[in-house]
Design a protein around this motif. Structure first.
Motif, short mmCIF file in Angstrom:
data_model
loop_
_atom_site.label_atom_id
_atom_site.label_comp_id
_atom_site.label_asym_id
_atom_site.label_seq_id
_atom_site.Cartn_x
_atom_site.Cartn_y
_atom_site.Cartn_z
N ALA A 109 0.84 -1.20 0.00
CA ALA A 109 0.00 0.00 0.00
C ALA A 109 0.88 1.25 0.00
CB ALA A 109 -0.92 0.00 1.22
N VAL A 110 0.43 2.24 -0.74
CA VAL A 110 1.16 3.51 -0.85
C VAL A 110 0.63 4.49 0.20
CG1 VAL A 110 1.63 5.48 -2.34
CG2 VAL A 110 1.67 3.16 -3.28
N LYS A 111 1.54 5.11 0.91
CA LYS A 111 1.15 6.10 1.93
C LYS A 111 0.74 7.40 1.27
CE LYS A 111 2.86 8.47 6.06
NZ LYS A 111 4.02 8.68 6.96
N PRO A 112 -0.40 7.97 1.64
CA PRO A 112 -0.83 9.25 1.06
C PRO A 112 0.19 10.35 1.34
CG PRO A 112 -2.64 8.22 2.26
CD PRO A 112 -1.40 7.44 2.59
N VAL A 113 0.30 11.29 0.42
CA VAL A 113 1.26 12.38 0.58
C VAL A 113 0.86 13.34 1.69
CG1 VAL A 113 2.07 12.32 -1.80
CG2 VAL A 113 0.09 13.72 -1.22
N ARG A 114 -0.43 13.34 2.07
CA ARG A 114 -0.89 14.18 3.17
C ARG A 114 -2.06 13.49 3.84
NH1 ARG A 114 -2.30 16.41 -1.43
NH2 ARG A 114 -0.50 17.79 -1.45
N GLU A 115 -2.32 13.85 5.08
CA GLU A 115 -3.41 13.23 5.83
C GLU A 115 -4.75 13.48 5.13
OE1 GLU A 115 -5.34 13.26 10.34
OE2 GLU A 115 -3.64 14.55 9.85
N GLY A 116 -5.50 12.42 4.95
CA GLY A 116 -6.81 12.53 4.33
C GLY A 116 -6.80 12.45 2.82
N ALA A 117 -5.60 12.42 2.21
CA ALA A 117 -5.51 12.33 0.75
C ALA A 117 -5.93 10.94 0.30
CB ALA A 117 -4.11 12.64 0.28
N SER A 118 -6.50 10.88 -0.89
CA SER A 118 -6.99 9.62 -1.43
C SER A 118 -5.91 8.96 -2.29
CB SER A 118 -8.24 9.87 -2.29
OG SER A 118 -8.66 8.68 -2.93
N VAL A 119 -5.75 7.65 -2.10
CA VAL A 119 -4.86 6.87 -2.95
C VAL A 119 -5.65 5.70 -3.52
CG1 VAL A 119 -2.84 5.38 -3.06
CG2 VAL A 119 -2.75 7.49 -1.74
N ARG A 120 -5.69 5.65 -4.84
CA ARG A 120 -6.30 4.53 -5.54
C ARG A 120 -5.26 3.98 -6.50
NH1 ARG A 120 -10.85 8.05 -8.17
NH2 ARG A 120 -9.10 9.53 -8.13
N TYR A 121 -5.65 2.96 -7.24
CA TYR A 121 -4.72 2.35 -8.18
C TYR A 121 -5.46 1.98 -9.46
CZ TYR A 121 -2.52 1.62 -3.61
OH TYR A 121 -2.02 1.79 -2.34
N THR A 122 -4.79 2.15 -10.59
CA THR A 122 -5.32 1.64 -11.85
C THR A 122 -4.54 0.40 -12.24
OG1 THR A 122 -3.88 3.25 -12.95
CG2 THR A 122 -6.21 3.80 -12.78
N VAL A 123 -5.24 -0.56 -12.84
CA VAL A 123 -4.65 -1.86 -13.17
C VAL A 123 -4.85 -2.11 -14.67
CG1 VAL A 123 -4.62 -4.33 -12.68
CG2 VAL A 123 -5.17 -2.69 -10.85
#
Length: 501
Positions: free
Chosen positions: A425-439
């Protein structure tokens, strides 16, 4: 003869290319709860009703995922009430059956979780001003609203008075509560502002406030009041969750030569239909685009291409140009409700034609979009037609490029085991930021850049996931390559990681 055949073949190829779904497209549904238009079929708080309500939501979300939508716009506040846990407004009657009564579960959290499990975005659809279309509510919250004289009434319609600073502060705090407590992807307002046709003279309930304002023209004063709220919501979101997107779905005709077009120096909207919202409910969508206070506009173009005074094609072209002029996105709200009475092949074809028009006139090829009202028709045959036609492939929502740039590297520890991709899992760059992934699944013999996700064509897109894992539909033969990219909250893809099967 050979030239004729060649020409016809070229036309056929071009037709196929035009019909190819774009990689980037907003595909949304207005999941409507007011008056239980889409959901739920029954109200109540006993376990059987709650399970029925959850099952109905699951049916919608499964369907949206099946037909390759990207976004669910869930109506969570329609009458100054809440389909979520709120300290500021009463529970909505549509869930429990009684205004102010806790249904025993949290519909918004359920929809967010369900959307994200399926790789769908979830937007909270909010009616910022509407309080009542007739009934007089009497919960403790509503009594406070009335005691503080925060409400404005005309005929049977009552709204929070947009002229009052306390009202604007309340609406801002309602939105802040929602985006702080819930992991949403966006906020969406619709087209309810001032009461329809409220007078512009001393008989109006807000006349005294207008007189006190010192402004010269009551119509512009009212539009400014709406614009203040939009600006303040935009600023609050930027401070609280800067990656979250904010849009409004106004009425479908704006910017006529006798309303706002000359104010902003733009080409007037080229249809006969009137810009009634400008002086009837005091909505000025061009102001939000000019001021940059919305990320997207989703005007309600609920007319067919053959409509006499508001034909779809010139409207979608005009809105696309206007949004692009000010560096914002345009996603047309389109009607599917007419299919309740006329679910015919021609009616369903009309919807597909409108989607193709949205794509044709998109100034930026990466930002076309459609949002369907209402959602329930998508459960029927039209959903099948979309899946088999214009939405035959998954899509990624358009990227917001005007805010700021996040920096993410490639995902690490990518592996493929038993038909499932996994990675750290990738840590968000800031608190509350959304991280999704494209496959992506890339067939043998295709060479792609190892650095730029923009070079991975949409035809290889499998989908989006909010989790560091993705089940491959069918394990491909040897030689296939899979790619995973970080997709941030602004919809921007980052450096891909690759693995071969």
């Amino acid at each position: 003869m050979n030239r004729v055949i060649t020409f016809l073949m070229m036309l056929a190829i071009l037709a196929v290319l035009r019909a190819t779904p774009p990689k980037r497209e907003f595909r949304g549904a207005w999941l409507t709860t007011v008056y239980a238009i889409d959901w739920p079929s029954k109200s109540g708080s006993n376990s059987k009703v709650v399970e029925l309500q959850k099952a109905e939501l699951d049916r919608y979300l499964d369907r949206f995922n099946e037909i390759n939508l990207t976004t669910v716009c869930f109506q969570v506040r329609s009458l100054a009430d809440a389909l979520y846990k709120s300290n500021r407004e009463p529970w909505a009657a549509v869930a429990s059956g009684t205004r102010g009564t806790d249904p025993g579960w949290d519909p918004l959290q359920y929809v967010i979780d369900g959307c994200h499990r399926r790789g769908l975005e979830c937007y909270a659809w909010i009616n910022p001003f509407r309080w009542s279309a007739g009934p007089d509510y009497n919960t403790s919250f509503d009594r406070k609203f009335k005691e503080k004289s925060l409400l404005l009434n005309y005929d049977k319609y009552t709204v929070f008075n947009p002229a009052l600073p306390e009202v604007r502060a309340h609406i801002i705090e309602v939105c802040r509560e929602i985006i702080t407590n819930y992991n949403l992807d966006g906020i969406l307002f619709d087209d309810y502002f001032y009461p329809n046709n409220i007078p512009e003279n001393e008989t109006a309930a807000d006349w005294e406030l207008f007189q006190q304002s010192g402004e010269k023209e009551i119509g512009q004063w009212r539009r400014d009041n709406i614009n203040f709220v939009v600006t303040e919501i935009c600023d609050m979101i930027a401070r609280t969750k800067p990656e979250m997107r904010f849009g409004i779905g106004p009425a479908g005709v704006a910017g006529k030569s006798n309303t706002s077009a000359p104010v902003y120096g733009v080409e007037p909207c080229p249809v006969e239909a009137s810009d009634w919202q400008y002086s009837t409910i005091y909505s000025d969508p061009l102001a939000w685009l000019v001021d940059g206070t919305v990320d997207f506009i989703s005007p309600q173009l609920y007319w067919p291409t053959t409509h006499k005074t508001a034909p779809y094609e010139p409207l979608t072209q005009w809105w696309s140009n206007i949004a692009a002029k000010y560096g914002r996105h345009y996603y047309a709200s389109q009607s599917t409700s007419f299919l309740d009475k006329e679910d015919t092949p021609q009616g369903r074809k009309e919807i597909a034609e409108q989607i193709e028009l949205n794509r044709r006139y998109a100034v930026d090829d990466s930002s076309p979009g459609s949002c369907f009202f209402s959602a329930r028709q998508l459960l029927g045959t039209v959903g099948n037609d979309l899946k088999n036609g214009v939405f035959s492939r998954p899509a990624i929502p358009p990227a917001v490029t005007w805010k700021f740039k996040n920096k993410y590297g490639a995902v690490e520890h990518l592996k493929l085991e038993n038909g499932r991709l996994g990675w750290s899992a990738v840590k968000p760059v800031r608190e509350g930021a959304s991280v999704r992934y494209t496959v992506y699944a890339i067939p043998p013999g295709v060479s792609l850049s190892q650095e730029s996700s923009a070079e991975i064509p949409g035809e290889y897109l499998l989908g989006v996931t909010y989790f560091p894992s993705y089940a491959i539909p069918e394990v491909a033969e040897k030689g296939w390559t899979y790619a995973v990219t970080v997709l941030d909250g602004l919809g921007i893809e980052h450096i891909p990681a690759f693995i071969e099967n």
